[in-house]
Design a protein around this motif. Structure first.
Motif, short mmCIF file in Angstrom:
data_model
loop_
_atom_site.label_atom_id
_atom_site.label_comp_id
_atom_site.label_asym_id
_atom_site.label_seq_id
_atom_site.Cartn_x
_atom_site.Cartn_y
_atom_site.Cartn_z
N ILE A 89 -3.85 -45.44 31.47
CA ILE A 89 -2.71 -44.53 31.45
C ILE A 89 -1.60 -45.08 32.33
N ASP A 90 -0.39 -45.04 31.82
CA ASP A 90 0.78 -45.44 32.61
C ASP A 90 1.25 -44.22 33.41
N TRP A 91 0.61 -44.00 34.53
CA TRP A 91 0.88 -42.81 35.33
C TRP A 91 2.31 -42.79 35.85
N ARG A 92 2.89 -43.96 36.10
CA ARG A 92 4.22 -44.03 36.68
C ARG A 92 5.29 -43.47 35.75
N ASN A 93 5.07 -43.61 34.45
CA ASN A 93 6.13 -43.28 33.49
C ASN A 93 5.81 -42.09 32.59
N GLN A 94 4.91 -41.24 33.01
CA GLN A 94 4.61 -40.03 32.25
C GLN A 94 5.69 -38.98 32.46
N ASP A 95 5.85 -38.11 31.48
CA ASP A 95 6.72 -36.95 31.61
C ASP A 95 5.84 -35.77 32.02
N TYR A 96 5.90 -35.42 33.29
CA TYR A 96 5.04 -34.37 33.82
C TYR A 96 5.62 -32.96 33.62
N LEU A 97 6.68 -32.89 32.83
CA LEU A 97 7.25 -31.59 32.44
C LEU A 97 7.23 -31.42 30.93
N ALA A 98 6.46 -32.27 30.25
CA ALA A 98 6.49 -32.29 28.78
C ALA A 98 5.94 -31.02 28.16
N GLN A 99 4.86 -30.48 28.73
CA GLN A 99 4.20 -29.33 28.13
C GLN A 99 4.43 -28.08 28.96
N ASP A 100 4.89 -27.03 28.29
CA ASP A 100 5.04 -25.73 28.96
C ASP A 100 3.67 -25.08 29.14
#
Length: 254
Positions: free
Chosen positions: A27-38
């Protein structure tokens, strides 16, 4: 937990951690969107119904107070445990009464444990020796055989950061929020492989948080706008959304 049983548990956890790490490294943890899912609305609508119990466990001769919420009935249990530490001015009560992190995350299907560190809240002060050893024993007592996602704001960094180096197998994830003592670990975190969500308030200093980017499996800085040092208090909705997305990633590869 006696020493022989503790060694067996830690050995099993170490093997699980190594296998877990092979998967997580993809997993590319650095470049994840951590606001993607409500957070689903049906979860938000039932947060107030979460049931939280209180108890204590003896660790290093100290009765450590903790609160625990089991997974709710709205979402299937995820199998993950969220373990909440606190800053110097706060206690386990913060996560229940000032901000409903305990209720929200348990309703999302996680087991949630919030503790009072020694000398705070309902836990008396006392001699605990090395803080990482104390925390390792506490996690082992409250989540035996099950690594935890550890939330560590401010002061509690003096417990959690050395644990990253001494017992990473106890952690399936790490969520530091401007943790104290981070400067002491500059240059020492590059071998850590625990998935890490770095959270910081926009109006807080970022020096300690930047150091955490040495962890190869860390996120970029997740900045909560217009927030101070206890950033989670200034925008609980964004804080819970960050946690929700991070734990979803951990669950998907666990």
């Amino acid at each position: 937990m006696n020493s022989q049983r503790q060694r067996r548990v830690y050995s099993a956890l170490t093997i699980s951690f190594l296998l877990f790490g092979l998967v997580l490294s993809a997993i590319d943890w650095r470049n994840q969107d951590y606001l993607a899912q409500d957070i689903p609305q049906n979860v938000l609508d039932t947060v107030e119904g979460a049931i939280i119990s209180e108890s204590s466990v003896k660790v290093k001769g100290i009765d450590v107070f903790y609160r625990v919420a089991e997974p709710g009935k709205v979402v299937d249990p995820t199998g993950l445990t969220l373990f909440l530490l606190h800053g110097a001015a706060f206690t386990s009560s913060t996560w229940q009464n000032q901000i409903d992190t305990t209720q929200t995350m348990s309703t999302l299907g996680h087991r949630v444990i919030a503790v009072d560190l020694p000398g705070s809240g309902n836990t008396a002060s006392g001699s605990i020796g090395k803080r990482e050893e104390f925390l390792a024993e506490l996690i082992g007592a409250l989540s035996p055989g099950q690594p935890v996602v550890l939330v560590s704001p401010s002061y509690s960094g003096s417990f959690s950061l050395p644990l990253l180096l001494s017992n990473p197998e106890l952690l399936s994830g790490y969520v530091p929020v401007a943790p104290g003592s981070a400067f002491s670990y500059k240059g020492r975190l590059s071998n850590v492989r625990v998935p890490t969500l770095i959270v910081v308030g926009e109006n807080d200093g970022r020096g300690s948080s930047v150091i955490l980017k040495e962890i190869p499996t860390s996120s970029d800085l997740q900045i909560i706008p217009n927030a101070g040092h206890p950033a989670y208090l200034d925008d609980p909705e964004r804080w819970h959304k960050l946690l929700h997305n991070f734990m979803g990633l951990v669950q998907s590869k666990y």
